[in-house]
Design an enzyme around this catalytic site. Structure first.
Site, PDB file in Angstrom:
ATOM      1  N   THR B 164       0.871  -1.182   0.000  1.00  0.00           N
ATOM      2  CA  THR B 164       0.000   0.000   0.000  1.00  0.00           C
ATOM      3  C   THR B 164       0.909   1.233   0.000  1.00  0.00           C
ATOM      4  O   THR B 164       1.321   1.687  -1.056  1.00  0.00           O
ATOM      5  CB  THR B 164      -0.965   0.010   1.204  1.00  0.00           C
ATOM      6  OG1 THR B 164      -0.222  -0.081   2.413  1.00  0.00           O
ATOM      7  CG2 THR B 164      -1.941  -1.152   1.110  1.00  0.00           C
ATOM      8  N   LYS B 186       3.654  -6.900   4.013  1.00  0.00           N
ATOM      9  CA  LYS B 186       3.131  -5.584   3.686  1.00  0.00           C
ATOM     10  C   LYS B 186       2.988  -4.839   4.986  1.00  0.00           C
ATOM     11  O   LYS B 186       2.514  -5.412   5.981  1.00  0.00           O
ATOM     12  CB  LYS B 186       1.773  -5.708   3.010  1.00  0.00           C
ATOM     13  CG  LYS B 186       1.026  -4.390   2.835  1.00  0.00           C
ATOM     14  CD  LYS B 186       0.118  -4.060   4.001  1.00  0.00           C
ATOM     15  CE  LYS B 186      -0.082  -2.554   4.080  1.00  0.00           C
ATOM     16  NZ  LYS B 186      -0.739  -2.102   5.291  1.00  0.00           N
ATOM     17  N   THR B 197       0.358  -9.266  13.093  1.00  0.00           N
ATOM     18  CA  THR B 197       0.941  -8.075  12.487  1.00  0.00           C
ATOM     19  C   THR B 197       0.282  -7.770  11.164  1.00  0.00           C
ATOM     20  O   THR B 197      -0.493  -8.568  10.668  1.00  0.00           O
ATOM     21  CB  THR B 197       2.438  -8.261  12.236  1.00  0.00           C
ATOM     22  OG1 THR B 197       2.921  -7.056  11.650  1.00  0.00           O
ATOM     23  CG2 THR B 197       2.710  -9.387  11.271  1.00  0.00           C
ATOM     24  N   GLU B 276       6.187   4.318   7.305  1.00  0.00           N
ATOM     25  CA  GLU B 276       5.814   5.604   6.715  1.00  0.00           C
ATOM     26  C   GLU B 276       6.676   6.729   7.280  1.00  0.00           C
ATOM     27  O   GLU B 276       6.648   7.008   8.473  1.00  0.00           O
ATOM     28  CB  GLU B 276       4.329   5.884   6.967  1.00  0.00           C
ATOM     29  CG  GLU B 276       3.427   5.026   6.089  1.00  0.00           C
ATOM     30  CD  GLU B 276       1.954   5.100   6.441  1.00  0.00           C
ATOM     31  OE1 GLU B 276       1.147   4.589   5.653  1.00  0.00           O
ATOM     32  OE2 GLU B 276       1.626   5.663   7.507  1.00  0.00           O
ATOM     33  N   ASN B 429      -0.078  10.989   5.822  1.00  0.00           N
ATOM     34  CA  ASN B 429      -1.284  10.620   6.556  1.00  0.00           C
ATOM     35  C   ASN B 429      -2.312  11.719   6.766  1.00  0.00           C
ATOM     36  O   ASN B 429      -3.397  11.465   7.271  1.00  0.00           O
ATOM     37  CB  ASN B 429      -0.893  10.013   7.903  1.00  0.00           C
ATOM     38  CG  ASN B 429      -0.335   8.624   7.705  1.00  0.00           C
ATOM     39  OD1 ASN B 429      -1.020   7.755   7.179  1.00  0.00           O
ATOM     40  ND2 ASN B 429       0.917   8.412   8.074  1.00  0.00           N
ATOM     41  N   SER B 434      -6.729  10.300  -0.490  1.00  0.00           N
ATOM     42  CA  SER B 434      -6.950  11.013  -1.758  1.00  0.00           C
ATOM     43  C   SER B 434      -6.168  10.372  -2.901  1.00  0.00           C
ATOM     44  O   SER B 434      -5.233   9.630  -2.671  1.00  0.00           O
ATOM     45  CB  SER B 434      -6.545  12.468  -1.623  1.00  0.00           C
ATOM     46  OG  SER B 434      -5.167  12.559  -1.418  1.00  0.00           O
TER      47      SER B 434
END
Lengths: 434, 434
Positions: B164, B186, B197, B276, B429, B434
């Site tokens: 993702t 992932k 997880t 991230e 985030n 979007s």
């Protein structure tokens, strides 16, 4: 309340700032170079002085296992018969610094000598960088100027003097029975108090006994300062102090308790509204919980969820993250609650009911608009180094994103107040000490 | 390991990616428009298929109290005699969506029909936006292409298909006794697993019994996936699945357990390294604790402290925040430990000992340089809207900021692996959907 400009807000603060009878405050600025980082730094020294030492004082402190030297000393001061002065510095928090207790005691002794008090009648507070040593010599040198500046008209210099990364001073007052309860607060980061909070000083001229004050302060703190979070980081220096000069008689204890609670509630919300990088305040009201610990836990889990915080910042009603944060707490608590009657709403709009989301593209649009209405400010373009600075130095309004979570399994309730997470927070904290 | 470029890293991945005997994987892309937000979106559908349905499978799932439909179905599948396929989609996680379980079951039935299986032999997984409905019609339409693409050579398409916000695919392998254990993962956000997880699929051709696999998987997960955190947000979809095709005999259970653990450890670290916005991985090794829960709690408190995360991101050795995070956990736990022998170091440099900080301007400089050496990448200037994008699509190295905390009161130890907090995380985030 709404404020159109900084001067609007400062005008309102001035109107709140008359000191209760029997108190003076003074402040002065000083320069020093920390031992740990060879860069010139500036500090403000603030004095809060009742006209006569008072037995009617109370204080609460952080539960962090590595408290600052002033907290260690403050706990001892609770046993003293009277308090005659509070001395506060910003920039250096004096936590676990070698010789930190001795440094704070030296400062107290100097304050006492200048004001005709016993050293044990002086309560110290420090806030700022953790780890640096207190520049005691420079502080002793600046002390006479702070004493010189003592005045009995306005608490505003003290509210300003204790600021660190705060964008504006915070003052709340309640007038009552010919006297007043007036409080100031410092706090913009490292905020998730536990049994105390950041630095808060509450002064009153209303007569209230020592024991009553020590009974009422924890109650007032319970669902105000202990119900807020900015970044889940419970400070090593959290302190709430309340002092009465006892100059106004005849107020009922109930009325006093209510005024004290109101001042604490206002200051607590101010601290969140002025939290580091906060664009949106969020009020997470949890009801229908089996007990208060669960209600508080769910509220904190939502308010402290980095992903939900980021979504709120982006005016993005990503309610999946809201449900995730609720489920994280409840799942880990292992309570096995029947959540079939759980209901969640944002701004009164139902978003989750009967085990499933209730959203469509129209609800999404209305939620996003609602988030936008609650925004305190929008980010300005960062500077050349990618650093974001807040665009306001006053609170434009007091609206919050209202989140209601009814667990539907019990009668307990708790409301947590938190903020969102923005680029301004990262910029502020990636190199806080420079 | 170090990688000089994306192609360097992809080459290494290719070398890891040979599928164990007896498995095929296939993927396809599809477009759809969510009911909730009228914007075209894209999804990848991934199939993982053992040649013959196998009884030797194990799975662990999130403890979040609002799990996704695939988790609810997956728990039921554990009771089935055999598993014949796994179907995974990204973009939509199918959590608490109206009719979510029915949607997932419809997909399983379609997969089963195309592969000649029973619907109950198909395990579904979904990851992505929480709250949106699964676009089942579009997925059923794309299914034949996924089946068409099934091949037995490389797991790389599946490792890529389940991504993702991941910047790069994650594969780990251990070759053993003529066979192999190969895993993919992932996960880049909403990561603080509890008993499971993100999405992880571990395939092996080594013969291992169903019961043994179900005994060994939780052990391997305990100090690998359950020891990491990116943002403390435990997902609603966390899933770890292990499958054996049983084509290679004669491996000892101990050796298999070790290989399984090694694959889990590598993938868990990969997930954090590719978290991230992560610029620095930090490894928080807590020793001398009275029990493992305290060691884990202290490690998590440090790794999840927003203020310490920001300091690490800024290469700012603000060790006051390290001590604050340790003290926050210990103070709230109310254990009353004697912390006089507590010792903390960063990169082997002592920073706290005997109740006080041990820093001077030279140590500060060396610590800051150490942080810089462990940095994965530096921020590039944001675009005109103030959006930060990571500057890498591969892991340049595997260095971490090594933080050691010896509580000095017991014999228990636990190591937590986390990341820092950057502008890239906020940008990712604040408007994720979007």
């Amino acid at each position: 309340m709404q404020f159109a400009s900084e001067s609007d807000h400062r005008q309102w603060l001035s109107a709140q700032s008359a000191l209760p009878r029997g108190f003076r405050v003074g402040t002065t600025r000083l320069s020093f170079t920390p031992v740990e980082v060879s860069k010139p730094s500036a500090m403000t020294l603030t004095l809060i002085v009742p006209e006569r030492p008072t037995a009617a004082f109370a204080a609460l402190f952080t539960r962090n296992a590595f408290p600052g030297a002033p907290v260690l000393i403050g706990r001892r001061r609770l046993a003293e018969p009277r308090l005659g002065a509070v001395v506060v510095n910003n920039k250096v928090s004096n936590v676990c610094a070698p010789g930190g207790v001795e440094a704070s005691e030296a400062l107290c002794a100097a304050v006492a000598a200048q004001l005709g008090l016993q050293p044990s009648e002086v309560l110290p507070s420090s806030t700022g960088v953790i780890g640096w040593r207190l520049p005691v010599e420079a502080m002793l040198g600046a002390l006479p100027a702070a004493v010189e500046s003592l005045q009995g008209r306005s608490i505003l210099p003290a509210a300003t003097g204790i600021m660190t990364t705060d964008l504006y001073p915070k003052i709340r007052r309640v007038d009552l029975g010919g006297g007043a309860v007036v409080g100031i607060a410092k706090g913009a980061g490292m905020i998730e108090p536990n049994l105390a909070t950041m630095l808060v000083y509450i002064l009153t001229d209303l007569t209230i006994g020592r024991e009553a004050l020590r009974r009422l302060l924890p109650v007032a703190v319970g669902d105000t300062f202990n119900a807020i979070t900015i970044d889940s980081d419970q400070s090593t220096s959290d302190t709430v102090v309340a002092l009465s000069s006892g100059q106004v008689d005849g107020v009922a204890e109930d009325a006093f308790a209510e005024a004290l609670h109101q001042v604490c509630r206002g200051l607590a919300e101010d601290v969140v509204r002025n939290g580091e990088g906060v664009h949106h305040v969020m009020r997470v009201a949890v009801t229908g919980a089996p007990d208060i610990a669960v209600a508080r836990g769910v509220g904190k889990s939502v308010a402290n969820s980095p992903l939900f915080q980021c979504a709120v910042c982006g005016n993005d009603p990503n309610i999946g993250r809201l449900v995730c944060a609720v489920g994280k707490y409840l799942g880990n608590a292992g309570l096995g609650l029947d959540l079939g009657r759980c209901r969640m709403s944002i701004g009164g709009m139902a978003v989750f009911e009967g085990g499933a989301f209730r959203i469509d593209s129209d609800t999404e649009r209305r939620l996003s608009e609602y988030f936008r209405q609650a925004e305190l400010y929008q980010s300005a373009a960062p500077d050349g180094r990618g650093v974001f600075k807040p665009t306001i130095s006053w609170p434009p309004h007091e609206r919050a994103v209202e989140i209601a979570i009814d667990l539907g399994v019990g009668a307990a309730a708790f409301t947590v107040i938190g903020g969102d997470r923005s680029h301004e927070y990262i910029s502020e904290n990636a190199d806080y000490r420079s």
